[in-house]
Write a protein that holds these residues in place. Structure first.
Motif, PDB file in Angstrom:
ATOM      1  N   ALA A 221       0.817  -1.205   0.000  1.00  0.00           N
ATOM      2  CA  ALA A 221       0.000   0.000   0.000  1.00  0.00           C
ATOM      3  C   ALA A 221       0.858   1.265   0.000  1.00  0.00           C
ATOM      4  O   ALA A 221       0.513   2.263  -0.648  1.00  0.00           O
ATOM      5  CB  ALA A 221      -0.929   0.001   1.214  1.00  0.00           C
ATOM      6  N   LEU A 222       1.973   1.234   0.709  1.00  0.00           N
ATOM      7  CA  LEU A 222       2.844   2.407   0.729  1.00  0.00           C
ATOM      8  C   LEU A 222       3.435   2.665  -0.652  1.00  0.00           C
ATOM      9  O   LEU A 222       3.499   3.817  -1.105  1.00  0.00           O
ATOM     10  CB  LEU A 222       3.956   2.215   1.756  1.00  0.00           C
ATOM     11  N   ALA A 223       3.845   1.606  -1.331  1.00  0.00           N
ATOM     12  CA  ALA A 223       4.366   1.761  -2.694  1.00  0.00           C
ATOM     13  C   ALA A 223       3.287   2.334  -3.605  1.00  0.00           C
ATOM     14  O   ALA A 223       3.575   3.140  -4.500  1.00  0.00           O
ATOM     15  CB  ALA A 223       4.856   0.424  -3.229  1.00  0.00           C
ATOM     16  N   GLY A 224       2.029   1.931  -3.376  1.00  0.00           N
ATOM     17  CA  GLY A 224       0.919   2.481  -4.155  1.00  0.00           C
ATOM     18  C   GLY A 224       0.776   3.973  -3.951  1.00  0.00           C
ATOM     19  O   GLY A 224       0.539   4.723  -4.907  1.00  0.00           O
ATOM     20  N   ARG A 225       0.922   4.414  -2.726  1.00  0.00           N
ATOM     21  CA  ARG A 225       0.845   5.852  -2.460  1.00  0.00           C
ATOM     22  C   ARG A 225       2.010   6.591  -3.115  1.00  0.00           C
ATOM     23  O   ARG A 225       1.842   7.720  -3.592  1.00  0.00           O
ATOM     24  CB  ARG A 225       0.846   6.110  -0.957  1.00  0.00           C
ATOM     25  N   MET A 226       3.167   5.967  -3.130  1.00  0.00           N
ATOM     26  CA  MET A 226       4.313   6.592  -3.783  1.00  0.00           C
ATOM     27  C   MET A 226       4.064   6.758  -5.268  1.00  0.00           C
ATOM     28  O   MET A 226       4.422   7.784  -5.858  1.00  0.00           O
ATOM     29  CB  MET A 226       5.567   5.752  -3.545  1.00  0.00           C
ATOM     30  N   GLU A 227       3.436   5.779  -5.883  1.00  0.00           N
ATOM     31  CA  GLU A 227       3.146   5.857  -7.307  1.00  0.00           C
ATOM     32  C   GLU A 227       2.134   6.954  -7.597  1.00  0.00           C
ATOM     33  O   GLU A 227       2.283   7.718  -8.564  1.00  0.00           O
ATOM     34  CB  GLU A 227       2.618   4.509  -7.813  1.00  0.00           C
ATOM     35  N   ILE A 228       1.113   7.071  -6.762  1.00  0.00           N
ATOM     36  CA  ILE A 228       0.111   8.133  -6.925  1.00  0.00           C
ATOM     37  C   ILE A 228       0.777   9.501  -6.818  1.00  0.00           C
ATOM     38  O   ILE A 228       0.511  10.404  -7.615  1.00  0.00           O
ATOM     39  CB  ILE A 228      -1.003   7.987  -5.877  1.00  0.00           C
ATOM     40  N   SER A 229       1.671   9.635  -5.844  1.00  0.00           N
ATOM     41  CA  SER A 229       2.377  10.900  -5.661  1.00  0.00           C
ATOM     42  C   SER A 229       3.242  11.220  -6.874  1.00  0.00           C
ATOM     43  O   SER A 229       3.289  12.376  -7.324  1.00  0.00           O
ATOM     44  CB  SER A 229       3.240  10.834  -4.405  1.00  0.00           C
ATOM     45  N   SER A 230       3.899  10.210  -7.430  1.00  0.00           N
ATOM     46  CA  SER A 230       4.749  10.418  -8.605  1.00  0.00           C
ATOM     47  C   SER A 230       3.918  10.856  -9.806  1.00  0.00           C
ATOM     48  O   SER A 230       4.331  11.742 -10.585  1.00  0.00           O
ATOM     49  CB  SER A 230       5.524   9.149  -8.933  1.00  0.00           C
ATOM     50  N   VAL A 231       2.754  10.244  -9.989  1.00  0.00           N
ATOM     51  CA  VAL A 231       1.860  10.599 -11.107  1.00  0.00           C
ATOM     52  C   VAL A 231       1.422  12.053 -10.970  1.00  0.00           C
ATOM     53  O   VAL A 231       1.414  12.826 -11.957  1.00  0.00           O
ATOM     54  CB  VAL A 231       0.658   9.661 -11.142  1.00  0.00           C
ATOM     55  N   ARG A 232       1.045  12.443  -9.763  1.00  0.00           N
ATOM     56  CA  ARG A 232       0.616  13.830  -9.553  1.00  0.00           C
ATOM     57  C   ARG A 232       1.736  14.808  -9.830  1.00  0.00           C
ATOM     58  O   ARG A 232       1.495  15.891 -10.397  1.00  0.00           O
ATOM     59  CB  ARG A 232       0.112  13.979  -8.116  1.00  0.00           C
ATOM     60  N   GLU A 233       2.958  14.455  -9.440  1.00  0.00           N
ATOM     61  CA  GLU A 233       4.097  15.340  -9.689  1.00  0.00           C
ATOM     62  C   GLU A 233       4.339  15.495 -11.190  1.00  0.00           C
ATOM     63  O   GLU A 233       4.611  16.598 -11.669  1.00  0.00           O
ATOM     64  CB  GLU A 233       5.345  14.785  -9.001  1.00  0.00           C
TER      65      GLU A 233
END
Length: 230
Positions: free
Chosen positions: A214-226
């Motif tokens: 789940a943490l890796a999923g949040r990291m991916e979401i953050s990267s997409v937004r950036e």
């Protein structure tokens, strides 16, 4: 002439970091060899019964398990980091064990498979720090103005949260005052800062992404937004 000492290390291992800090605080000359735990060399497997870091090579001997290594350094090297009083020394050893339990909770947090488990693990960490808050003095260190092995153990614990807080607000330290102040003091301690390489944060972030939780999923979401806002 003192016996040659080599710390066998892994770039991310918090148990290695506590040994590195203790060696630096004591002013012990030593070499440091970093290995890849995903591709363990044969010589390392031959000296590490548990196949994990740290290992402290002292001349021809190889010591393993961080608690045993810390005690060896206390018994043989200058600048003691344990209190002299036996009761206080036992209390410090107990809090070192508590620090290891917090590391287990951290591993559970970054390995959480889904959002519900991630939130539960974050709450468990907050509960740990709430308990710790009630046992801390006025600082700046665990035992007041004297840096101890408990501080050497918790500096690597708190280092994780520099990366976690870049991913999201998990409320680890909500409502606390003494623990965050201790964390800041430890982060500024040169021996704690120098216990890891300059690329530690990048290495940790890559490690967390590979966990695929789940943490890796949040990291991916953050990267997409950036990328979208760039």
């Amino acid at each position: 002439m003192s016996e040659p000492i080599t710390l066998v290390s892994h770039a991310l291992c918090p148990y290695v970091q506590r040994i590195a800090i203790a060696l630096a605080e004591k002013g012990v000359a030593h070499d440091r060899v970093t290995i890849d735990l995903a591709d363990k060399p044969g010589w390392f497997l031959a000296i590490s019964p548990l196949s994990r870091t740290p290992v402290l090579k002292v001349d021809d001997a190889a010591l393993f398990e961080s608690a045993a290594i810390l005690e060896y350094l206390e018994e043989t090297q200058p600048n003691p980091l344990h209190p002299a009083d036996p009761v206080e020394r036992a209390r410090h050893r107990a809090w070192i064990g508590f620090g290891s339990e917090v590391l287990n909770d951290i591993a559970g947090f970054y390995a959480a498979p889904d959002e519900a488990a991630l939130d539960a693990k974050a709450a468990a960490l907050h509960a740990r720090f709430r308990l710790l808050e009630d046992h801390l003095g006025q600082g700046p260190w665990f035992a007041g103005d004297r840096f101890s092995l408990v501080d050497a153990v918790f500096a690597p614990v708190f280092r994780y949260f520099e990366t976690f807080e870049q991913i999201g607000d998990f409320g680890f330290f909500d409502g606390l005052a003494r623990v965050p102040a201790w964390r800041v003091a430890l982060a500024a301690r040169p021996t704690a800062r120098n216990a890891v390489a300059a690329d530690y944060g990048d290495r940790l972030a890559e490690f967390l992404r590979r966990r695929n939780g789940a943490l890796a999923g949040r990291m991916e979401i953050s990267s997409v937004r950036e990328r979208q806002s760039a």
